[in-house]
Scaffold this motif. Structure first.
Motif, short mmCIF file in Angstrom:
data_model
loop_
_atom_site.label_atom_id
_atom_site.label_comp_id
_atom_site.label_asym_id
_atom_site.label_seq_id
_atom_site.Cartn_x
_atom_site.Cartn_y
_atom_site.Cartn_z
N THR A 1 0.95 -1.09 -0.22
CA THR A 1 -0.06 -0.18 0.05
C THR A 1 0.66 1.14 0.05
O THR A 1 2.29 1.15 0.10
CB THR A 1 -0.89 0.01 1.18
N ALA B 1 -1.81 6.81 2.42
CA ALA B 1 -3.15 6.63 2.28
C ALA B 1 -3.92 5.56 2.59
O ALA B 1 -4.90 5.26 3.48
CB ALA B 1 -3.86 7.58 0.96
N GLY B 2 -3.62 4.60 1.87
CA GLY B 2 -4.07 2.89 1.94
C GLY B 2 -3.71 2.38 3.24
O GLY B 2 -4.25 1.59 3.97
N ASP C 1 -6.22 3.54 5.77
CA ASP C 1 -7.49 2.90 5.56
C ASP C 1 -7.50 1.47 6.19
O ASP C 1 -8.46 1.01 6.68
CB ASP C 1 -8.02 2.87 4.09
N ALA C 2 -6.25 0.73 5.78
CA ALA C 2 -6.17 -0.64 6.38
C ALA C 2 -6.02 -0.75 7.80
O ALA C 2 -6.93 -1.51 8.41
CB ALA C 2 -4.86 -1.17 5.79
N GLY D 1 -7.43 1.43 9.78
CA GLY D 1 -8.60 1.90 10.29
C GLY D 1 -9.73 0.55 10.37
O GLY D 1 -10.85 0.74 10.99
N ALA D 2 -9.44 -0.30 9.39
CA ALA D 2 -10.51 -1.35 9.24
C ALA D 2 -10.18 -2.54 10.20
O ALA D 2 -11.04 -3.47 10.22
CB ALA D 2 -10.38 -1.79 7.84
#
Length: 296
Positions: free
Chosen positions: A158, A161-162, A165-166, A168-169
């Protein structure tokens, strides 16, 4: 002499796609069992998680294709600890196994002078700190890995930014590590050096499939035997010498990073050794096992 060649009862849960020839994954085990038989040694495959095994009935329990341990880590550590406390010799030794089961071992390698691909670690709840560390290090392309895993499970390539997101999930307590992506993986490839009985045995070059970054064969990556530069063999042998354990077998997965070979993974529990690509290597592992028992 009686040897239990330890394997898994089923493939780890992250393998949720069909593999056409599952038995091909256990080729190392088959070759090793044949090598023991040729030497008059009674060896048999045994699932490490079977509850009815009398470990004292064996002289050696040799860890091999125990890939599902990541789904039952606590049980695996208990079982291997129990084997080590019995009259049966666990190989690799239990200290090395428990140490290698968590990727915190990479921090230890760094401390004892073994080059590693740099990393930052933390939990998903510490996303802000991890993103700051990545920014300060100047890393742009990243690899996110779970602290415990095999076969590239849960690994994500990633960018910043990715990564946010990762993380955060994920569940906040999930422990991860973040590393810069090593471009050499898609160029020169990832290099694996197998050591058996403390000596260099063979080397492999692993390359990811087109469009992927994971060199493991279960993701379509390719593996070939190579004749490595003697200087590279010497460099990885020095890494082995620095380990705080006397191991029967080891596979160093390295990549050229910053002008030198650096460890991506050190495999002391259940690595594929690709014995079929290195004639005589199954026999060398069998001989080293027999010799280890003889010096106990």
């Amino acid at each position: 002499m009686r040897v239990a060649v330890l394997r898994c009862e089923r493939l780890p849960s992250f393998v949720d796609w069909e593999i056409p020839d599952v038995e091909a994954l256990f080729d190392d085990d088959r070759r090793l069992l044949e090598a023991f038989a040729e030497r008059g040694v009674d060896a048999e495959p045994v699932a490490w998680s079977r509850p009815d095994v009398d470990w004292a009935a064996y002289d050696v329990a040799l860890l091999r294709s125990t890939w599902d341990y990541v789904d039952h880590l606590g049980e695996f550590l208990d079982v291997t600890g129990g084997i080590a406390r019995s009259r049966c010799m666990l190989l690799n030794p239990v200290g090395a196994v428990h140490w290698n089961a968590d990727k915190h071992y990479l921090d230890d390698l760094d401390r004892i002078g073994v080059p590693i691909v740099p990393l930052v670690r933390g939990t998903a709840a510490e996303a802000s700190r991890l993103l700051t560390a990545v920014s300060e290090a100047g890393w742009h392309e990243l690899v996110l890995k779970p602290a415990i895993g095999v076969g590239g499970s849960g690994v994500v390539r990633t960018d910043a930014a990715g990564l946010a997101d990762a993380l955060g999930a994920m569940a906040p307590a999930t422990e991860v590590m973040v590393q810069p992506f090593a471009d050499a993986i898609v160029g020169e490839g990832e290099l694996s050096f197998a050591f058996l009985g403390g000596a260099p045995s063979h080397a492999l070059r692993k390359r990811p499939a087109a469009g992927d970054f994971r060199a493991h064969g279960i993701y379509g990556g390719t593996v070939e035997r190579v004749d490595p530069d003697p200087a590279d063999v010497a460099a990885v042998a020095t890494m082995l010498d620095r380990l705080p354990f006397d191991v029967l077998y080891a596979r160093f997965d390295v990549v050229r990073f910053g002008g030198r070979l650096a460890v991506l993974e050190l495999e002391l529990i259940e690595p594929m050794l690709y014995l079929g690509l290195a004639p005589g290597s199954a026999g060398r592992l069998a001989d080293a096992t027999i010799a280890r028992l003889g010096t106990a």
